[in-house]
Design an enzyme around this catalytic site. Structure first.
Site, PDB file in Angstrom:
ATOM      1  N   GLU A  10      27.672 -18.927 -26.974  1.00 51.44           N
ATOM      2  CA  GLU A  10      26.266 -18.539 -26.921  1.00 51.44           C
ATOM      3  C   GLU A  10      25.475 -19.227 -28.044  1.00 51.44           C
ATOM      4  O   GLU A  10      24.280 -19.489 -27.891  1.00 51.44           O
ATOM      5  CB  GLU A  10      26.153 -17.014 -27.022  1.00 51.44           C
ATOM      6  CG  GLU A  10      24.821 -16.457 -26.607  1.00 51.44           C
ATOM      7  CD  GLU A  10      24.530 -16.561 -25.109  1.00 51.44           C
ATOM      8  OE1 GLU A  10      25.443 -16.889 -24.322  1.00 51.44           O
ATOM      9  OE2 GLU A  10      23.359 -16.323 -24.735  1.00 51.44           O
ATOM     10  N   HIS A  33      25.631 -24.614 -23.107  1.00 52.15           N
ATOM     11  CA  HIS A  33      27.002 -24.195 -22.750  1.00 52.15           C
ATOM     12  C   HIS A  33      27.806 -25.383 -22.219  1.00 52.15           C
ATOM     13  O   HIS A  33      28.952 -25.591 -22.584  1.00 52.15           O
ATOM     14  CB  HIS A  33      26.951 -23.131 -21.642  1.00 52.15           C
ATOM     15  CG  HIS A  33      26.571 -21.756 -22.119  1.00 52.15           C
ATOM     16  ND1 HIS A  33      27.258 -21.099 -23.103  1.00 52.15           N
ATOM     17  CD2 HIS A  33      25.581 -20.898 -21.717  1.00 52.15           C
ATOM     18  CE1 HIS A  33      26.716 -19.892 -23.297  1.00 52.15           C
ATOM     19  NE2 HIS A  33      25.697 -19.751 -22.472  1.00 52.15           N
ATOM     20  N   HIS A  86      19.253 -23.806 -21.718  1.00 52.93           N
ATOM     21  CA  HIS A  86      20.276 -22.856 -22.177  1.00 52.93           C
ATOM     22  C   HIS A  86      21.651 -23.233 -21.617  1.00 52.93           C
ATOM     23  O   HIS A  86      22.622 -23.383 -22.360  1.00 52.93           O
ATOM     24  CB  HIS A  86      19.865 -21.451 -21.709  1.00 52.93           C
ATOM     25  CG  HIS A  86      20.821 -20.364 -22.095  1.00 52.93           C
ATOM     26  ND1 HIS A  86      20.626 -19.538 -23.171  1.00 52.93           N
ATOM     27  CD2 HIS A  86      21.988 -19.949 -21.527  1.00 52.93           C
ATOM     28  CE1 HIS A  86      21.627 -18.672 -23.261  1.00 52.93           C
ATOM     29  NE2 HIS A  86      22.474 -18.899 -22.272  1.00 52.93           N
ATOM     30  N   GLU A  87      21.711 -23.413 -20.315  1.00 49.54           N
ATOM     31  CA  GLU A  87      22.997 -23.726 -19.684  1.00 49.54           C
ATOM     32  C   GLU A  87      23.491 -25.107 -20.124  1.00 49.54           C
ATOM     33  O   GLU A  87      24.697 -25.332 -20.245  1.00 49.54           O
ATOM     34  CB  GLU A  87      22.905 -23.640 -18.156  1.00 49.54           C
ATOM     35  CG  GLU A  87      22.460 -22.275 -17.611  1.00 49.54           C
ATOM     36  CD  GLU A  87      23.303 -21.097 -18.087  1.00 49.54           C
ATOM     37  OE1 GLU A  87      24.487 -21.301 -18.405  1.00 49.54           O
ATOM     38  OE2 GLU A  87      22.754 -19.965 -18.164  1.00 49.54           O
TER      39      GLU A  87
END
Lengths: 501, 501
Positions: B301, B275, B271-272
């Protein structure tokens, strides 16, 4: 360390309120500097440098803001309530004066030149070719001489530069100091080398360690010394060991792990602990003010040398930590404390300052001091520097560099424009011995305190006499208050003679 | 990613030169925020908070400096050379406008209230007692309603708050979106739970790992995905995973290690990574400008959800990384890729948003969106919030909190005054599916790209269509340019139906 507010006079409160944002920029810059050496991904360097430069200029602008300057000037003529307030005004006036005296275009030129010079110096050192670095050093010396004129001095232009790093110290103090050190140390070195009481090499220098093991030993030793790890302080890793105070409750030291010769990492940790303890024991009421830092490089170095040399290289200390060393570094077991003590105290004239032992170290500073002084007073040209370096090295330590990399190019300092900085290493060394003498007068034999592991008693003494004051008193005054005398070489010479002869 | 200068108009160059110091403060603040969560000794928090606050005020002062504001205003009426320049002016005008419209005393009150509210919220959550937090939330809602009035809106006061986090998105867009999601997701959830194709619990959730092993797996996976570890990026550890961009060439992500249920740490890393990749692939020519960041929380997101959910939870990905997982986490071996896939895709209605799976997650956002909107439009009182929360939770997911800690008090966001923020999580989720659809149109089946480990092709697509632009285009325009449509729920619903039905 607590109690009543120390800043009470309205104008001082007003100054501190305005200063708060300058402090915040300093806090951020300190963290940025630490991160650059420790965790920053290498590609981040361009943006980091740009940001640091912007914040440096901004901080200067805020410090020189006419409204702020006039407040500080008014305060310097006002009746103030105590030494803290007077110290605050002294420190701010010093900073403002230095910045106002140097014309912006000279400062810009200095920043630009030293920025480029550091890059060139690296290349020159790698290629061991002074001629690459020479034009930059010429420009730097020229700028430093101009800066000395702008800053002003009474007796010697080098005084103006010295004062940047060690408030109040002059050539007049240093000439006799270094002469004395040269002649005394020469005698000691000759005797140590001929008598063989201390080795010139020790087999432990060649033994390899596992990094994680040494890290555990370093941490255990820091805990023993009373370093507030994990609460107010950290130990990290970097190419060159250093200490960074980010706040009174956030002080960070680093060391390096080279894979063998564990004392290099271990004694660096104890050295940096000394710097860190100074910052950690400043009176909390001085937090976020210009007084919340060690007062000078010399006093700072006295703290690191005290812990590294006088404590760390003592037989009492080695004996005390020997069980820890043995526990974490099993290859040491069998050598015994006596051998580790000799290993920590190998005396070997070497060409490289940062590898020097406590006996020969200050000869490296004698050399740099004399060369810097000649350059600044104009009695020597930069082009004569390499041979002058080699000749003086041969005179002082009996060895001669084979090339510029192990001679005149070895230190980064000149490329950064830090002329006048080196003497503070020796001031720190001699002050460490003065402080040790003063502590023994009050606490009794340091050896006994060490063997009893009562490091808290030493920390308390240092806190009450030196640390808590931060930058409140100029270094000479602080020393007088703490130990009843200014910088003096006698105790150091006595210490060296009694340990090595 | 390189080539000619993009900022050419003189007034734009002038703006950027003045902006440089604001950027530098932002750079420092980003590092300070990262360090606070990752390495700062806990006792440093007081000084860190004070420094951050000072720099925040300073940055705002510089942004609102009349000379700077008038330059931006002049630029907004000038003929500009390209989209970058127009984007730059748009972003700066947005920032300046928002700050100028809110009176300083309201902003101060807001900062003070939310500062206190966060402390109280922590205590209230711990004691599961909404009544403690209630007066603070009432004040926050009141302030947010005032802020909405100051910022201005055309149709609904909540629009003004939404726009802070997602430029251009309105209640008018979100009402139908969330209605549609509610009805579609309800059907899917019922079917998934009744048919049992995906488990509601998996034995791997209970298995413990050694932290160092999982760390190695995380690093190996990041390398596989193309994260420039050690050059331009880092992976660290913190209580809550997050991404911090400190510069275009210095982006850092974190994860946590809880000791069991490794997917929580593992999928957080992916997930990170999403980003981080966004920030890392911004055109270098935008570095140190206001365009050098992701354009909105929703688009940001979309990147993290794309990598975490659409890539990370796919069978193709699990099959591809299974040998790595098995290598670093030996206890997984024997389960096989199919079981790990099911483990990654457990569907279990839960009370806690941050633990929700991809099917139920957006129901948590539907709930928060409706409650926030009611509070801001004044159709609901804060005192009615706990029961409204519980009723709506029961309606949406068929489960009811037993207490406030697992109900209305679970998120920190409201205590920080971040009302209008939650919807961006859903916008990101649906945009991720839209982007996946667009990628497949160009690159063919994502599954095949993943199985071939050709992540570079995905990175390139994302860079060219989305990342490189930074904040140049408003989110809706960026989506239109990149995928030919604005935010739309259809692709997400299609994706969920095809995966789970």
């Amino acid at each position: 360390m607590s109690g009543d507010e120390v800043f009470v006079t309205p104008i001082i409160k007003e100054i501190l309120e305005k200063y708060r944002v300058i402090w915040a920029i300093g806090h951020a810059s300190a963290l940025m500097g630490w991160d650059l050496e420790v965790y920053m991904p290498p590609a981040g360097v361009k943006e980091r440098s740009a940001a640091s430069a912007e914040l440096g200029v901004l901080s200067q602008k805020l410090l020189l803001d006419p409204e702020f300057v006039s407040l500080v000037e008014k305060a310097s003529e006002a009746e103030l309530a105590n030494d803290y307030e007077r110290g605050l005004v002294r420190v701010l006036k010093r900073e403002i004066d230095k910045m106002r005296k140097i014309p912006p275009e000279v400062l810009r030129e200095f920043i630009k030149t030293t920025g480029e010079a550091q890059v060139v110096w690296r290349e020159a050192k790698q290629k061991s070719d002074f001629s690459l670095f020479k034009p930059y050093l010429e420009k730097i010396v020229d700028l430093e001489r101009k800066i000395a004129e702008y800053l002003g001095y009474e007796e010697h232009p080098y005084d103006a530069l010295l004062d940047i790093y060690e408030e109040g110290v002059r050539v007049r103090d240093l000439d006799p100091l270094f002469d004395k050190l040269e002649s005394e140390l020469r005698k000691v070195i000759e005797k140590v080398l001929s008598e063989g009481r201390y080795p010139q090499w020790h087999p432990l220098e060649d033994l390899a360690y596992r990094k994680d093991d040494l890290k555990e030993l370093n941490l255990a030793t820091l805990r023993l010394l009373g370093y507030p790890l994990g609460e107010r302080a950290r130990l990290d890793e970097s190419a060159h060991p250093f200490t960074q105070s980010i706040g009174i409750n956030d002080v960070r030291i680093t060391t390096r792990y080279e894979g063998k010769d564990f004392k290099r990492s271990y004694l660096a940790v104890i050295h940096e602990f000394g710097h860190a303890l100074y910052e950690l024991q400043i009176d909390e009421r001085l937090a976020m003010t210009p007084l919340a830092s060690g007062v000078s490089l010399g006093i700072h170095e006295s703290q690191s040398r005290f812990w590294e040399n006088i404590i760390g290289r003592s037989k009492a200390f080695v004996t005390t930590v020997y069980p820890l060393i043995e526990k974490y570094l099993p290859f040491v077991s069998g050598y015994g404390p006596e051998e580790v003590f000799l290993y920590f105290n190998v005396v070997r004239p070497s060409l490289i300052r940062v590898e020097a032992d406590e006996v020969t170290y200050n000869m490296h500073i004698v050399l740099r001091y004399r060369l810097e002084k000649s350059l600044i007073e104009g009695s020597m040209e930069v082009s004569d520097l390499p041979s002058a370096w080699n000749d003086l090295m041969e005179k002082l330590l009996g060895i001669r560099p084979k090339n510029d990399a192990e001679g005149v190019l070895q230190d980064i300092h000149w490329s950064m424009g830090s002329i006048g900085y080196f003497p503070t290493y020796t001031l720190g060394t001699i002050a460490a011995a003065q402080i040790a003498e003063a502590i023994e007068k009050e606490l009794g034999s340091l050896d006994e305190v060490i063997r009893a592991k009562e490091f808290g008693r030493i920390r308390t003494w240092l806190r009450e006499k030196i640390h808590r004051w931060g930058a409140t008193y100029p270094p000479k005054d602080l020393l007088r208050k703490a130990i009843g005398s200014e910088y003096s070489a006698e105790p150091f010479i006595k210490y060296i003679r009694s340990k090595y002869l």
